[in-house]
Design an enzyme around this catalytic site. Structure first.
Site, PDB file in Angstrom:
ATOM      1  N   TYR A   1       0.821  -1.217   0.000  1.00  0.00           N
ATOM      2  CA  TYR A   1       0.000   0.000   0.000  1.00  0.00           C
ATOM      3  C   TYR A   1       0.850   1.260   0.000  1.00  0.00           C
ATOM      4  O   TYR A   1       2.024   1.249   0.353  1.00  0.00           O
ATOM      5  CB  TYR A   1      -0.923   0.024   1.234  1.00  0.00           C
ATOM      6  CG  TYR A   1      -0.146   0.215   2.517  1.00  0.00           C
ATOM      7  CD1 TYR A   1       0.091   1.483   3.020  1.00  0.00           C
ATOM      8  CD2 TYR A   1       0.367  -0.877   3.204  1.00  0.00           C
ATOM      9  CE1 TYR A   1       0.840   1.658   4.178  1.00  0.00           C
ATOM     10  CE2 TYR A   1       1.106  -0.720   4.359  1.00  0.00           C
ATOM     11  CZ  TYR A   1       1.334   0.559   4.840  1.00  0.00           C
ATOM     12  OH  TYR A   1       2.084   0.733   5.965  1.00  0.00           O
TER      13      TYR A   1
ATOM     14  N   PHE B   1       2.191   9.839   3.360  1.00  0.00           N
ATOM     15  CA  PHE B   1       2.545   9.772   4.774  1.00  0.00           C
ATOM     16  C   PHE B   1       2.977   8.377   5.183  1.00  0.00           C
ATOM     17  O   PHE B   1       3.567   8.196   6.248  1.00  0.00           O
ATOM     18  CB  PHE B   1       1.403  10.272   5.672  1.00  0.00           C
ATOM     19  CG  PHE B   1       0.231   9.343   5.762  1.00  0.00           C
ATOM     20  CD1 PHE B   1       0.146   8.389   6.754  1.00  0.00           C
ATOM     21  CD2 PHE B   1      -0.801   9.426   4.839  1.00  0.00           C
ATOM     22  CE1 PHE B   1      -0.927   7.527   6.833  1.00  0.00           C
ATOM     23  CE2 PHE B   1      -1.879   8.575   4.906  1.00  0.00           C
ATOM     24  CZ  PHE B   1      -1.932   7.618   5.901  1.00  0.00           C
ATOM     25  N   ASP B   2       2.719   7.379   4.325  1.00  0.00           N
ATOM     26  CA  ASP B   2       3.190   6.036   4.644  1.00  0.00           C
ATOM     27  C   ASP B   2       3.090   5.147   3.411  1.00  0.00           C
ATOM     28  O   ASP B   2       2.212   5.333   2.564  1.00  0.00           O
ATOM     29  CB  ASP B   2       2.368   5.422   5.777  1.00  0.00           C
ATOM     30  CG  ASP B   2       3.047   4.214   6.394  1.00  0.00           C
ATOM     31  OD1 ASP B   2       4.246   4.001   6.136  1.00  0.00           O
ATOM     32  OD2 ASP B   2       2.387   3.478   7.130  1.00  0.00           O
TER      33      ASP B   2
ATOM     34  N   ILE C   1      -7.366   0.579  10.911  1.00  0.00           N
ATOM     35  CA  ILE C   1      -8.413   1.595  10.957  1.00  0.00           C
ATOM     36  C   ILE C   1      -9.691   1.066  10.308  1.00  0.00           C
ATOM     37  O   ILE C   1      -9.652   0.214   9.414  1.00  0.00           O
ATOM     38  CB  ILE C   1      -7.959   2.926  10.312  1.00  0.00           C
ATOM     39  CG1 ILE C   1      -7.549   2.732   8.853  1.00  0.00           C
ATOM     40  CG2 ILE C   1      -6.871   3.596  11.128  1.00  0.00           C
ATOM     41  CD1 ILE C   1      -7.205   4.020   8.118  1.00  0.00           C
TER      42      ILE C   1
ATOM     43  N   TYR D   1      -8.274   8.313  11.561  1.00  0.00           N
ATOM     44  CA  TYR D   1      -7.691   8.674  12.857  1.00  0.00           C
ATOM     45  C   TYR D   1      -8.475   9.754  13.601  1.00  0.00           C
ATOM     46  O   TYR D   1      -8.086  10.127  14.700  1.00  0.00           O
ATOM     47  CB  TYR D   1      -6.235   9.117  12.671  1.00  0.00           C
ATOM     48  CG  TYR D   1      -5.369   8.018  12.131  1.00  0.00           C
ATOM     49  CD1 TYR D   1      -5.036   6.928  12.923  1.00  0.00           C
ATOM     50  CD2 TYR D   1      -4.906   8.052  10.821  1.00  0.00           C
ATOM     51  CE1 TYR D   1      -4.252   5.900  12.427  1.00  0.00           C
ATOM     52  CE2 TYR D   1      -4.116   7.032  10.324  1.00  0.00           C
ATOM     53  CZ  TYR D   1      -3.801   5.962  11.123  1.00  0.00           C
ATOM     54  OH  TYR D   1      -3.031   4.949  10.632  1.00  0.00           O
TER      55      TYR D   1
ATOM     56  N   PHE E   1      -5.658   5.795   0.063  1.00  0.00           N
ATOM     57  CA  PHE E   1      -4.756   4.642  -0.020  1.00  0.00           C
ATOM     58  C   PHE E   1      -4.927   3.967  -1.364  1.00  0.00           C
ATOM     59  O   PHE E   1      -6.042   3.841  -1.865  1.00  0.00           O
ATOM     60  CB  PHE E   1      -5.067   3.603   1.063  1.00  0.00           C
ATOM     61  CG  PHE E   1      -4.643   3.994   2.438  1.00  0.00           C
ATOM     62  CD1 PHE E   1      -3.349   3.740   2.881  1.00  0.00           C
ATOM     63  CD2 PHE E   1      -5.529   4.609   3.299  1.00  0.00           C
ATOM     64  CE1 PHE E   1      -2.957   4.094   4.154  1.00  0.00           C
ATOM     65  CE2 PHE E   1      -5.148   4.965   4.577  1.00  0.00           C
ATOM     66  CZ  PHE E   1      -3.856   4.706   5.007  1.00  0.00           C
TER      67      PHE E   1
END
Length: 189
Positions: free
Chosen positions: A71, A85-86, A105, A131, A148
């Protein structure tokens, strides 16, 4: 999304249309833009938007099934993709998750349902499904919508004792970066 770089849709008058793209990448890019347009046309996004990019093969994943996923996650800012961010694309480890376990999540739990091995999907996840007002300090601002792109590399169906692709998948969830509901386990790289 259809095989062989096709997409089909219905217009306002329920007329069916098909578009053939010159490449898989062009078809996926178009599908991503459709998903972003859906998000931007909602007055208030209150559920996860899912857009298949590639369908995958085999049985669709359900609650209790285990997945191994590659991902990338972006912040959704100013009605478009913001910074990454990731991501685990440059790492040797795939994210392992068991659907319905509550270890990721809520938006991932919802958005991954029905995916198949080899499938790719675009998820736009509102803050309440991600979040929320707390965000993740230093990484995800409070009340931030997330995007994502996920690809399922392996599926282990709960009712099977072996993985669909013949490879064993551990039923343990490994510590995962961004899709984890708390900031514990987040790396700072």
């Amino acid at each position: 999304v259809q095989p062989n770089n096709y997409s089909t849709f219905y217009d306002d008058q329920r007329q069916n249309w098909s578009i053939m793209f010159e490449s898989e990448k062009a078809a996926m890019d178009f599908s991503k833009q459709v998903c972003i347009a859906k998000c931007n046309s909602c007055p208030a996004l209150d559920s996860v938007l899912c857009q298949d990019l590639l369908l995958g093969e085999g049985q669709a994943a359900e609650g209790g099934d285990s997945l191994e996923v590659a991902y990338t996650g972006w912040l959704f800012q100013n009605n478009s993709l913001g910074q990454v961010f990731d991501s685990n694309l440059t790492k040797d480890k795939l994210l392992r998750l068991k659907l319905g376990s509550g270890k990721v999540i809520k938006g991932w739990e919802e958005g991954m349902m029905g995916m198949k091995k080899g499938g790719r999907r675009y998820l736009i996840i509102p803050p309440a499904w991600a979040y929320g007002p707390q965000g993740v300090p230093g990484r995800v601002p409070p009340d931030c919508t997330l995007v994502f792109e996920v690809e399922v590399r392996r599926v282990k169906l709960m009712k099977d004792c072996s993985a669909v692709d013949g490879q064993s998948v551990s039923s343990r969830d490994s510590p995962a970066p961004s899709p984890v509901p708390s900031s514990e386990g987040l790396s700072t790289d």
